[in-house]
Design a protein around this motif. Structure first.
Motif, PDB file in Angstrom:
ATOM      1  N   GLY A  44       0.791  -1.317  -0.009  1.00  0.00           N
ATOM      2  CA  GLY A  44       0.014   0.285   0.184  1.00  0.00           C
ATOM      3  C   GLY A  44       0.923   1.456  -0.102  1.00  0.00           C
ATOM      4  O   GLY A  44       0.275   2.017  -0.015  1.00  0.00           O
ATOM      5  N   LEU A  61       2.732   2.122  -1.964  1.00  0.00           N
ATOM      6  CA  LEU A  61       2.529   3.145  -3.359  1.00  0.00           C
ATOM      7  C   LEU A  61       1.039   3.983  -3.349  1.00  0.00           C
ATOM      8  O   LEU A  61       0.733   5.217  -3.786  1.00  0.00           O
ATOM      9  CB  LEU A  61       3.087   2.780  -4.754  1.00  0.00           C
ATOM     10  CG  LEU A  61       2.511   3.198  -6.419  1.00  0.00           C
ATOM     11  CD1 LEU A  61       3.732   4.432  -6.288  1.00  0.00           C
ATOM     12  CD2 LEU A  61       2.319   2.151  -7.137  1.00  0.00           C
ATOM     13  N   LEU A  62       0.360   2.889  -3.392  1.00  0.00           N
ATOM     14  CA  LEU A  62      -1.756   3.939  -3.226  1.00  0.00           C
ATOM     15  C   LEU A  62      -1.252   5.256  -2.692  1.00  0.00           C
ATOM     16  O   LEU A  62      -2.079   5.814  -2.716  1.00  0.00           O
ATOM     17  CB  LEU A  62      -2.000   2.897  -2.473  1.00  0.00           C
ATOM     18  CG  LEU A  62      -3.720   3.266  -1.995  1.00  0.00           C
ATOM     19  CD1 LEU A  62      -4.356   3.675  -4.260  1.00  0.00           C
ATOM     20  CD2 LEU A  62      -4.656   1.788  -1.967  1.00  0.00           C
ATOM     21  N   GLU A  63      -0.397   5.120  -1.149  1.00  0.00           N
ATOM     22  CA  GLU A  63       0.123   6.306  -0.046  1.00  0.00           C
ATOM     23  C   GLU A  63       0.113   7.860  -1.513  1.00  0.00           C
ATOM     24  O   GLU A  63      -0.502   8.539  -0.734  1.00  0.00           O
ATOM     25  CB  GLU A  63       0.400   5.921   1.200  1.00  0.00           C
ATOM     26  CG  GLU A  63      -0.224   4.676   2.426  1.00  0.00           C
ATOM     27  CD  GLU A  63       0.238   4.220   3.050  1.00  0.00           C
ATOM     28  OE1 GLU A  63       1.727   5.090   3.550  1.00  0.00           O
ATOM     29  OE2 GLU A  63       0.600   3.192   3.653  1.00  0.00           O
ATOM     30  N   LEU A  66      -0.414   8.015  -4.096  1.00  0.00           N
ATOM     31  CA  LEU A  66      -1.393   8.348  -5.234  1.00  0.00           C
ATOM     32  C   LEU A  66      -2.508   8.798  -4.998  1.00  0.00           C
ATOM     33  O   LEU A  66      -2.758   9.583  -5.261  1.00  0.00           O
ATOM     34  CB  LEU A  66      -1.452   7.485  -6.349  1.00  0.00           C
ATOM     35  CG  LEU A  66      -0.189   6.724  -6.887  1.00  0.00           C
ATOM     36  CD1 LEU A  66      -0.690   5.212  -7.305  1.00  0.00           C
ATOM     37  CD2 LEU A  66       0.340   6.850  -7.470  1.00  0.00           C
ATOM     38  N   GLU A  67      -2.398   8.338  -3.436  1.00  0.00           N
ATOM     39  CA  GLU A  67      -3.773   9.253  -2.977  1.00  0.00           C
ATOM     40  C   GLU A  67      -4.038  10.082  -2.527  1.00  0.00           C
ATOM     41  O   GLU A  67      -4.841  11.015  -2.861  1.00  0.00           O
ATOM     42  CB  GLU A  67      -4.427   8.616  -1.509  1.00  0.00           C
ATOM     43  CG  GLU A  67      -4.846   6.842  -1.861  1.00  0.00           C
ATOM     44  CD  GLU A  67      -5.024   5.584  -1.319  1.00  0.00           C
ATOM     45  OE1 GLU A  67      -6.135   5.379  -0.514  1.00  0.00           O
ATOM     46  OE2 GLU A  67      -4.187   6.054   0.742  1.00  0.00           O
ATOM     47  N   SER A  81      -5.001  11.825  -5.932  1.00  0.00           N
ATOM     48  CA  SER A  81      -6.485  11.439  -5.979  1.00  0.00           C
ATOM     49  C   SER A  81      -7.866  11.801  -5.500  1.00  0.00           C
ATOM     50  O   SER A  81      -8.728  12.380  -5.876  1.00  0.00           O
ATOM     51  CB  SER A  81      -6.183   9.498  -6.607  1.00  0.00           C
ATOM     52  OG  SER A  81      -6.430   9.408  -4.799  1.00  0.00           O
TER      53      SER A  81
END
Length: 313
Positions: A211, A213-215, A217-218, A221
């Motif tokens: 997660g 990378l998701l953090e 990108l968020e 977004s």
């Protein structure tokens, strides 16, 4: 002209980089200094030899230019102030008097050669390839005999600088291929926003976990910011460690972008702000109304009121 500036670019004359620099109005009439590589161009800027440098950063066929991305990540004190697009088209050139039937060996920069495979396979299926340092070097090499080839792949502008015969035009595999160039100066304040802007960053993740990378990108977004480029590059100190190169639609002076950068800074051990600058296509950045600047300002004022004990309306 009393204030004559110097601009560095990948030379010699006739390269795609020179074509990109020709798009910069403020560079015309000043000294253009050809260099051998990206490192030399950026070194000129950092040392004060040049006011700015034009360098390739992304190709629509090959992706990000790794040497440029790594140099920008590791050399502090640089700022992107503009981007420029150049259509990538290739010609096959040779010394005057040469015909296509005479060609068995072709000199070409490896990237240019890779983008002409289909045409070469159809018209010169038995040829061999000699690598060259640049598109211009391939053409010069067949003229001065330093490269053992009868023809070279080069940019169309080469014929304006050297006596060469064009054996074939439009030999690239992708008619829509483009290269994106950026104009780089020493660190300065961002150029004013135009509404059609792009912000470039290099971000390292704090650690390798699910997660992570998701953090990252968020942060974009959840603020309605579109990313037009996301590319990983190895940091180089050990396997599994990467930095991420991002292009985000918008300007650092936009409230949503500033808020996103604050979010990234909170968890990333290293953030390199490369610059906010006008998009080459001048396309106005679109975003949902709930991410407009005045919405962020109102939210901050509301929070200050809560903390200050002001009565709610």
């Amino acid at each position: 002209m009393t204030d004559r500036r110097t601009y560095s670019y990948l030379g010699p004359a006739g390269t795609f980089t020179e074509a990109a620099l020709d798009q910069v109005p403020e560079a015309r009439g000043h000294h253009w200094k050809p260099v051998h590589n990206v490192g030399e161009a950026l070194g000129d800027v950092l040392s004060g030899v040049s006011h700015a440098a034009m360098i390739a950063i992304e190709n629509s066929v090959e992706g990000g230019v790794s040497t440029t991305l790594d140099a920008l990540a590791t050399q502090p004190g640089l700022r992107i102030v503009g981007e420029y697009l150049v259509n990538v088209n290739f010609v096959l050139v040779a010394a005057p008097g040469t015909t296509l039937d005479d060609v068995s060996v072709i000199a070409a920069h490896p990237v240019a050669y890779a983008q002409c495979h289909s045409w070469l396979g159809a018209h010169l299926p038995k040829h061999s390839h000699v690598p060259a340092a640049s598109n211009v070097a391939s053409a010069i090499g067949i003229l001065d005999g330093s490269l053992p080839a009868q023809a070279a792949i080069a940019a169309p502008g080469i014929v304006q600088h050297h006596e060469l015969e064009v054996l074939a035009e439009d030999i690239g595999d992708n008619a829509n291929a483009q290269t994106r160039f950026v104009l780089v100066t020493r660190t300065t304040t961002p150029v004013p926003p135009t509404g059609a802007d792009k912000t470039s960053l290099i971000v390292e993740l704090p650690e390798d976990h699910a997660g992570a990378l998701l953090e990252l990108l968020e942060q974009f977004s959840t603020r309605g910011i579109n990313l037009s480029l996301l590319q990983s590059r190895p940091i180089g100190d050990e396997l599994g460690r990467y930095r991420f190169v991002l292009d985000a639609d918008g300007h650092v002076y936009d409230e949503r972008m500033a808020d996103a950068l604050l979010g990234i800074r909170r968890f990333s051990p290293r953030v390199v702000f490369l610059g906010s600058y006008p998009r080459a296509d001048r396309k106005i950045v679109q975003y949902p109304e709930r991410y407009a600047d005045d919405v962020f300002v109102e939210a901050r004022d509301w929070l200050r009121g809560l903390i200050g004990g002001e009565p709610e309306a």
